[in-house]
Enzyme design. Structure first.
Site, PDB file in Angstrom:
ATOM      1  N   HIS A 267      20.688  87.940  31.453  1.00  0.00           N
ATOM      2  CA  HIS A 267      19.766  88.005  32.581  1.00  0.00           C
ATOM      3  C   HIS A 267      19.229  86.597  32.908  1.00  0.00           C
ATOM      4  O   HIS A 267      19.314  86.134  34.048  1.00  0.00           O
ATOM      5  CB  HIS A 267      18.620  88.958  32.233  1.00  0.00           C
ATOM      6  CG  HIS A 267      17.583  89.107  33.306  1.00  0.00           C
ATOM      7  ND1 HIS A 267      17.546  90.181  34.159  1.00  0.00           N
ATOM      8  CD2 HIS A 267      16.544  88.304  33.677  1.00  0.00           C
ATOM      9  CE1 HIS A 267      16.530  90.039  35.000  1.00  0.00           C
ATOM     10  NE2 HIS A 267      15.901  88.908  34.724  1.00  0.00           N
ATOM     11  N   GLU A 268      18.712  85.929  31.896  1.00  0.00           N
ATOM     12  CA  GLU A 268      18.123  84.600  32.141  1.00  0.00           C
ATOM     13  C   GLU A 268      19.200  83.598  32.541  1.00  0.00           C
ATOM     14  O   GLU A 268      18.964  82.730  33.384  1.00  0.00           O
ATOM     15  CB  GLU A 268      17.337  84.119  30.919  1.00  0.00           C
ATOM     16  CG  GLU A 268      16.165  85.020  30.502  1.00  0.00           C
ATOM     17  CD  GLU A 268      15.183  85.359  31.632  1.00  0.00           C
ATOM     18  OE1 GLU A 268      15.030  84.554  32.575  1.00  0.00           O
ATOM     19  OE2 GLU A 268      14.572  86.461  31.577  1.00  0.00           O
ATOM     20  N   HIS A 271      19.629  83.837  36.192  1.00  0.00           N
ATOM     21  CA  HIS A 271      18.623  83.006  36.874  1.00  0.00           C
ATOM     22  C   HIS A 271      19.030  81.527  36.756  1.00  0.00           C
ATOM     23  O   HIS A 271      18.897  80.753  37.705  1.00  0.00           O
ATOM     24  CB  HIS A 271      17.250  83.170  36.216  1.00  0.00           C
ATOM     25  CG  HIS A 271      16.528  84.451  36.566  1.00  0.00           C
ATOM     26  ND1 HIS A 271      16.234  84.797  37.856  1.00  0.00           N
ATOM     27  CD2 HIS A 271      16.027  85.453  35.781  1.00  0.00           C
ATOM     28  CE1 HIS A 271      15.559  85.963  37.868  1.00  0.00           C
ATOM     29  NE2 HIS A 271      15.440  86.380  36.617  1.00  0.00           N
TER      30      HIS A 271
END
Ligand code: ZN
Length: 503
Positions: A267-268, A271
């Site tokens: 997820h990160e 980003h």
């Protein structure tokens, strides 16, 4: 094209200094969440306050207003999508917003947040919502007054949503969420009757091996860990960047829960690819950020769910996992593992929710914010309303407020439009993914070979490279040729569920 007037150069110089200050604040923030000893807290708070008031002062400098005024004709002479026109347009928006919030309200905002955080921590310790309530009321009051200062004629919740997701209104978000709710509630109900065995995810996974596994996964998908990024540990995973060439992600490891670190890292890193994809032209520019919270979240969800929970990804990655965790995966087929990471199960905690029920956690929060802003619900009744909605939508009720209304930090620092970006990001992610698939029809087969370049390249060209040049809806239309729609997302969820479950 003629060279830009000297006022434009002066403007970008001043904006560049603001970007520098913001990036320095990001370093101080990153350090606070990762390596700072607890003793550093009060000095760091002071340093961050000084930086934010300096930034506000610079952003409201009348010189910027005068330059923007003088540049109107130049802006009108440029194509709408040129870098220069977008810089002036976005700077004008930021300048007006900053100007409209009186300094005393800025100070009250930071006091209310600091007080809110203390009260929230205290309330969690005592498992008592009433301990948090006075601070929540104050946060609501301050947030509302900021919204009124920004746009006196607008509904405050519209203003707050427009700030987070430029161009969206509360009723548009409400429509999107209603469409999701209508489809997802019966789906969740149907799968709740069936069991998927995910015990493989809850064995003992040693910390160091998990750490190496996450580094392998995030570099495989194309997050540059070598020259332009790194991963560290923090209690709550997050991403920040100091420039496109220095992007930091964090994760947390739990030895009895494989998913916690693995999917937080993916997820990160999603980003992170957005931040690393901001081109040189956007470096030190006011445009050098994601287009909105929802656009940013579309990138994290894309890599976490559409890639990281796809069958094709696991055909590529599972052999690597088996090498690292041979006893844990012994006798577990790749198909079993794929089903385990896609289990749908109503649960109380948002950040631990699966891909499908996650949206209900967001919809509940949005409906509660809406009810408070419309005057239907008093903040004092939020806890009861929260519990009712969890019971209605997910069939479960928290046994104490720490598992319920006190679980998220968001409302300790403001109240309103705090969560909408997460679900908008889910919806947007599928629409972008499908557009990339139209260009690369064998995208999923590429994943089986561990090849994620085409997908990343498509996102870099169509999303990342524009930074904040366009508002989210414009960006989606340019990237996909279509308006934002829930249809691709709902089709994706339906086919995913029927693939994993026997429906
Ligand atoms: Zn995120």
């Amino acid at each position: 094209m003629s060279s830009p007037p000297q006022q434009y150069c002066r403007l970008t110089e001043l904006l560049g200094e603001i970007v520098d200050l913001n990036n320095l604040a990001a370093i101080a923030y990153w350090d606070r969440q990762t390596y700072m000893p607890s003793g550093g807290a009060s000095a760091r708070k002071q340093q961050l306050t000084t930086l934010s008031s300096l930034t506000h002062k610079k952003m409201t400098d009348p010189t910027i207003g005068e330059l923007l005024e003088q540049l109107t004709d130049y802006e009108d002479s440029l194509p709408y999508d040129s870098h220069e026109a977008a810089t002036i347009r976005v700077a004008r928006r930021d300048y007006r917003q900053a100007k409209r919030i009186p300094p005393e309200l800025v100070a009250q905002r930071s006091e209310a947040s600091a007080e809110g955080l203390q009260a929230w921590l205290q309330a969690r310790e005592e498992a008592d919502f009433s301990v948090f309530l006075p601070a929540l009321r104050r946060n609501y009051d301050v947030t509302r007054r900021i919204a009124q200062a920004l746009k006196p004629d607008w509904d405050p919740l519209d203003t707050l949503i427009d700030r987070r997701e430029p161009g969206f209104t509360a009723s548009e978000v409400g429509d999107i969420f209603s469409q999701l709710k209508e489809e997802l509630l019966p789906l969740i109900d149907a799968v709740s009757q069936q069991a998927v065995d995910d015990s493989v995810l809850h064995q003992h996974y040693p910390e160091q091996l998990q750490w190496e596994n996450t580094l392998d996964a995030v570099s495989s998908i194309g997050f540059d860990l070598e020259q332009r990024g790194r991963q560290d540990r923090s209690v709550h995973p997050f991403t920040t960047s100091f420039s496109p060439d220095d992007v930091r992600i964090t994760t947390r490891v739990r030895e009895n829960d494989f998913s916690a670190a693995f999917f937080a890292s993916l997820h990160e890193a999603g980003h992170g690819t957005y931040e690393q994809g901001l081109t040189d032209e956007l470096c030190r520019s006011i445009l050098g950020q994601g287009a909105s919270g929802g656009m940013h979240e579309s990138q994290s969800r894309l890599w976490e769910n559409l890639v990281g929970r796809s069958r094709q990804f696991w055909h590529f990655f599972y052999p690597r996992l088996q090498k690292r965790f041979s006893s844990q995966t012994d006798g577990v087929s790749v198909e079993d593992f794929y089903r385990a990471v896609n289990r749908v199960q109503p649960s109380l905690i948002r950040v631990e929710a699966d891909e499908v029920t996650y949206n209900l956690h967001i919809i509940i929060r949005f409906e509660l914010e809406n009810a408070v802003y419309s005057g239907e619900l008093s903040p004092a009744d939020l806890e009861a309303a929260w519990n009712d909605k969890y019971s209605d939508y997910l069939g479960i009720t928290p046994s104490d407020p720490v598992q319920g209304i006190l679980q998220d930090i968001h409302w300790s620092g403001g109240f309103g439009a705090s969560f909408v970006s997460y679900t908008l990001g889910n919806v947007i992610s599928v629409q972008l993914f499908e557009a990339a698939q139209r260009e690369y029809p064998d995208l999923l087969q590429q994943f089986e070979r561990g090849d994620f370049c085409s997908l990343l390249k498509w996102m870099q060209t169509n999303v990342h490279a524009h930074g904040r040049k366009f508002k989210p809806k414009e960006l989606i239309r340019r990237a996909t040729g279509q308006d934002l729609s829930t249809v691709p997302y709902l089709n994706y969820i339906r086919s995913k569920i029927s693939d994993v479950y026997d429906l």
